[in-house]
Design an enzyme around this catalytic site. Structure first.
Site, short mmCIF file in Angstrom:
data_model
loop_
_atom_site.label_atom_id
_atom_site.label_comp_id
_atom_site.label_asym_id
_atom_site.label_seq_id
_atom_site.Cartn_x
_atom_site.Cartn_y
_atom_site.Cartn_z
N SER A 183 0.80 -1.24 0.00
CA SER A 183 0.00 0.00 0.00
C SER A 183 0.82 1.28 0.00
CB SER A 183 -0.95 0.00 1.20
OG SER A 183 -2.01 -0.89 0.98
N SER A 188 -6.06 3.21 4.31
CA SER A 188 -5.56 2.42 3.20
C SER A 188 -6.68 1.72 2.43
CB SER A 188 -4.55 1.37 3.71
OG SER A 188 -3.67 0.99 2.69
N LYS A 218 0.07 3.63 -2.77
CA LYS A 218 -1.03 4.61 -2.72
C LYS A 218 -0.51 6.05 -2.64
CE LYS A 218 -4.71 1.77 -0.66
NZ LYS A 218 -4.13 0.46 -0.31
#
Length: 405
Positions: free
Chosen positions: A120, A175, A123
């Site tokens: 993640s 997230s 991101k």
């Protein structure tokens, strides 16, 4: 010069006339080149890889290994520390970078350009790419695909309850993979968003990064590096909205009946003095990854780690402490490079049409001459005819002189 030599001269003149003049007419205004094959031959040889480069003789090009972005030492796989300085605290991470955000100096690193699954932390690139493209007040109705995205999620429903701003908050705080997909769809679809993300990575010179998902969920071919995560974080810190999202500890998120509270997964926002934030990630294949920034005494330090197989928060805090203790005191082992500048737009062409050219003398009487393009030059047949006449004249003179003798 003897008469017997005039025939070869005539042939030479004919060849020169035949080959040289029309070529000059066709390439008027094109600068001459040093290519033995002519101005167009050089381009052809270069395309084929057989035109001499600035560093080598005629022969096929061989591309040398490109120096690692940020400096040659960052290509090393092991620990890289300035001379005369105690090494940073130990960490179980396979790769990391400690850098000064203001100067871009890389203070220490380990396998900085090693390519790993980003989880993640990717991101951060999603947010950096899409924040300038989407109106944060725009209302979004997530698709069924978005609300059913696997992995961590904020819990979207297929109703127009959310603004783009809400989705960015949930993307960076909890997230939300569902938010990543909803934002990608708002940007024109998954394919367009991945193309934008990879273009942004190239603009940042984050060449180790390949985005295959907007959420960071593992997918074959997806990768990043500790160096690239630091580049992305540094660029994000320059964006006010990005900085606001990553530094928010808690916020209210819309729900079908009111709202609920969400909290940032970055534990150092509560534990580390001066922590700004950025992003952490984990999947069973990628293991733990993190990129974060903290500010103390007017200076900001960035730490990124990849492929950590355990609890990394205390280790990241120790790496940040080492960065603050040594920034400005040691010779950098590398550099976080600046993004590639945006190309300067070309000036707009003039809108007014040019006045028609004045007719050439005699063109009224000879329509064919007026219709012929100005850069066409003299037709090739004239040169051939002239060369033939010249050769015949030379041989006639030569024969008459022999007869009189």
């Amino acid at each position: 010069m003897g008469i017997k030599h005039l025939a070869p001269v005539g042939v030479l003149l004919a060849a020169t006339t035949f080959l040289g003049a029309p070529a000059q007419a066709r390439t008027a205004g094109v600068p001459a080149t040093g290519s033995p094959a002519g101005p167009h031959g050089a381009d052809l040889l270069n395309d084929l890889g057989w035109w001499p480069s600035a560093t080598g003789p005629l022969g096929p090009h061989t591309r040398g290994e490109r120096e690692p972005v940020g400096g040659s030492r960052l290509g090393e796989r092991g620990l890289i520390v300035p001379r005369g300085v105690k090494a940073p605290p130990k960490t179980a991470a396979k790769a990391y970078v400690i850098a000064d955000a203001e100067t871009g100096a890389v203070l220490a690193a380990k396998d900085a350009h090693g390519r790993y699954l980003p989880a993640s932390t990717l991101k951060a690139l999603t947010a950096l790419t899409l924040i300038p493209k989407l109106d944060k007040n725009r209302k979004i109705r997530p698709s069924v695909r978005a609300v059913n995205e696997e992995g961590s999620a904020v819990g979207l429903v297929t109703k127009p309850l959310y603004t783009v701003d809400d989705l960015f908050k949930a993307l960076m705080l909890v997230s939300g993979n569902d938010c990543a997909m909803a934002l990608a769809e708002a940007n024109g679809g998954l394919a367009a968003t991945l193309a934008d993300m990879n273009a942004e990575a190239k603009r940042l010179q984050a060449f180790d990064t390949v985005a295959k998902t907007p959420s960071g969920l593992d997918k074959p071919g997806q990768s990043s590096s500790a160096y690239d995560l630091a580049l992305i974080a540094r660029a994000g810190l320059a964006n006010a909205d990005f900085r606001r999202y990553i530094s928010t500890k808690t916020d209210k998120f819309p729900a079908p009946k009111g709202y609920y509270e969400i909290g940032n997964h970055n534990k150092l926002l509560w534990r580390y003095k001066g922590m700004i934030g950025v992003k952490n990630g984990w999947t069973s294949k990628a293991l733990g990854s993190f990129v974060g920034a903290a500010k103390r005494n007017g200076h900001t330090v960035i730490v990124s780690i990849m492929r950590h197989d355990g609890y990394f928060w205390e280790e990241v805090a120790d790496l940040l402490d080492w960065g603050f203790a040594n920034r400005g005191r040691v010779a950098p082992v590398g550099q976080l490079v600046d993004p590639i500048p945006e190309p300067t737009p070309l000036p707009a062409p003039p809108t007014a049409s040019a006045p028609p050219a004045a007719p050439t003398p005699g063109s009224e009487r000879n329509p064919a001459a007026a219709a012929r393009p100005a850069d066409e030059g003299i037709p090739i047949g004239y040169y051939v005819l002239g060369a033939g006449l010249l050769g015949g004249l030379v041989w006639l003179v030569y024969g008459l002189r022999r007869r009189f003798r």
